[in-house]
Design an enzyme around this catalytic site. Structure first.
Site, PDB file in Angstrom:
ATOM      1  CB  SER A 214      -0.768   0.231   1.193  1.00 16.15           C
ATOM      2  OG  SER A 214      -0.352  -0.236   2.246  1.00 16.15           O
ATOM      3  CG  MET A 215       2.651   2.018  -2.734  1.00 18.99           C
ATOM      4  SD  MET A 215       3.601   1.787  -4.201  1.00 18.99           S
ATOM      5  CE  MET A 215       4.964   2.975  -4.286  1.00 18.99           C
ATOM      6  N   GLY A 216      -0.291   4.738   0.084  1.00 17.94           N
ATOM      7  CA  GLY A 216      -0.992   5.746   0.313  1.00 17.94           C
ATOM      8  C   GLY A 216      -1.804   6.543  -0.929  1.00 17.94           C
ATOM      9  CB  ALA A 217      -2.238   9.524  -2.199  1.00 18.49           C
ATOM     10  N   GLY A 219      -1.781   4.627  -4.388  1.00 18.76           N
ATOM     11  CA  GLY A 219      -2.368   3.214  -4.761  1.00 18.76           C
ATOM     12  C   GLY A 219      -1.324   2.270  -4.263  1.00 18.76           C
ATOM     13  N   GLY A 245      -5.317   0.767   5.821  1.00 21.57           N
ATOM     14  CA  GLY A 245      -4.809  -0.392   5.463  1.00 21.57           C
ATOM     15  C   GLY A 245      -5.607  -1.696   6.034  1.00 21.57           C
ATOM     16  CG  ASP A 246      -6.427  -1.992   9.944  1.00 22.93           C
ATOM     17  OD1 ASP A 246      -5.322  -2.737   9.759  1.00 22.93           O
ATOM     18  OD2 ASP A 246      -6.810  -1.222  10.751  1.00 22.93           O
TER      19      ASP A 246
END
Length: 300
Positions: A214-217, A219, A245-246
């Site tokens: 997961s890379m935030g904004a 994607g 993230g959950d």
């Protein structure tokens, strides 16, 4: 049924404030108190999506009793294993554009308590279509215990998703989980010195069937048996990122039990993660944001 494991269950307290004055008195606008820990948050999202879930983990003391009571009040079935120590409280302080998270360490778990949990875990896997193993480890639990749980699940034909940091993440691939889900910073700590793609490929080479970053904004990045994918976000969602993230992991677990192809699986997971940012507390997601952003996510 999807089983979620939260070894360091918590009572989550969220303070929403207009602005934080670190040198003065702060007036809290809104307070939320609910059972938490990453696996509990995953279970809440899955239940909201209509999935049968079961929460397990370790809980003890007055705080553990409060956690169990809230799970009952929320309609989330649980099979928590008791420990003698008091479970932890976590505190989120959220102001517009910024969020701070304060995590207590949790109880110290004895070898006998851990053995009791492992026995109960094996029993619960009999009815599980997938298991999510996530969050921090309480004191007294070996760093490779998530790898052990993933291996037990693998040996019984139950796909596991592991979401962890530090040493538990580094050990996780040895248990042959179906998915390992670090964020970009966690991946960089686990596999330093390379790109996210190289780090994900390295974890996969160590035994994980797939690795989703997961890379935030920005994607998602995924290295899977079907190839490598990126999920690009159409716009940035502002709000509280705690629990994003959950929600993403919930989407990945749902994809496992449904056998969803990877591109569709990643699009739904990314949309759930973004929609969680728009919700005030971890374990919730904004359905309007989810419906809007899901079809706009680009998989390449």
């Amino acid at each position: 049924m999807i089983l979620t494991v939260t070894l360091n269950a918590a009572l989550d307290v969220t303070y929403q404030v207009p602005a934080v004055d670190w040198d003065g008195v702060n007036r809290v606008r809104t307070v939320h108190r609910r059972a938490g820990g990453k696996g509990v948050n995953v279970a809440r999202v899955l239940a909201a999506l209509g999935q049968e879930v079961l929460v397990t983990g370790l809980a003890g003391g007055p705080t553990g009793e409060a956690v169990a009571a809230d799970l009952r009040a929320s309609g989330l079935p649980d099979a928590l294993v008791p420990v003698s120590g008091d479970s932890r409280t976590t505190l989120v302080v959220s102001e517009p554009g910024r969020t701070a998270l304060f995590n207590e360490p949790g109880p110290t778990v004895t070898p006998d308590e851990l053995a009791n949990f492992l026995k109960r875990y094996g029993e619960l896997l009999r009815d599980a279509g997938a298991v999510v193993i996530s969050g921090s480890l309480p004191q007294g639990v070996p760093a490779d215990f998530y790898a052990t749980l993933a291996q037990v699940a693998h040996d019984r034909g139950v796909p596991a998703v592991v979401d962890a940091d530090g040493e538990p993440l580094r050990h996780a691939p040895k248990g042959r989980p179906a998915i390992v889900k670090p964020n970009a910073e966690e991946l960089a700590r686990a596999v330093p010195g390379g790109t996210a793609l190289e780090g994900a490929a390295e974890l996969r080479s160590q035994g994980a069937e797939a690795v989703v970053v997961s890379m935030g904004a920005d994607g998602l990045l995924a290295v899977t048996p079907e190839g490598a994918f990126r999920a690009g976000m159409p716009y940035r969602v502002e709000g509280n990122p705690t629990g994003a993230g959950d929600s993403l992991v919930a989407g990945l677990a749902l994809g496992l039990v449904e056998g969803t192809p990877w591109p569709s699986r990643l699009a739904r997971a990314a949309a759930l993660g973004a929609a969680a940012v728009a919700a005030p507390v971890a374990g919730d997601f904004d359905r309007d944001v989810y419906a809007d952003i899901h079809p706009k996510i680009v998989i390449s």
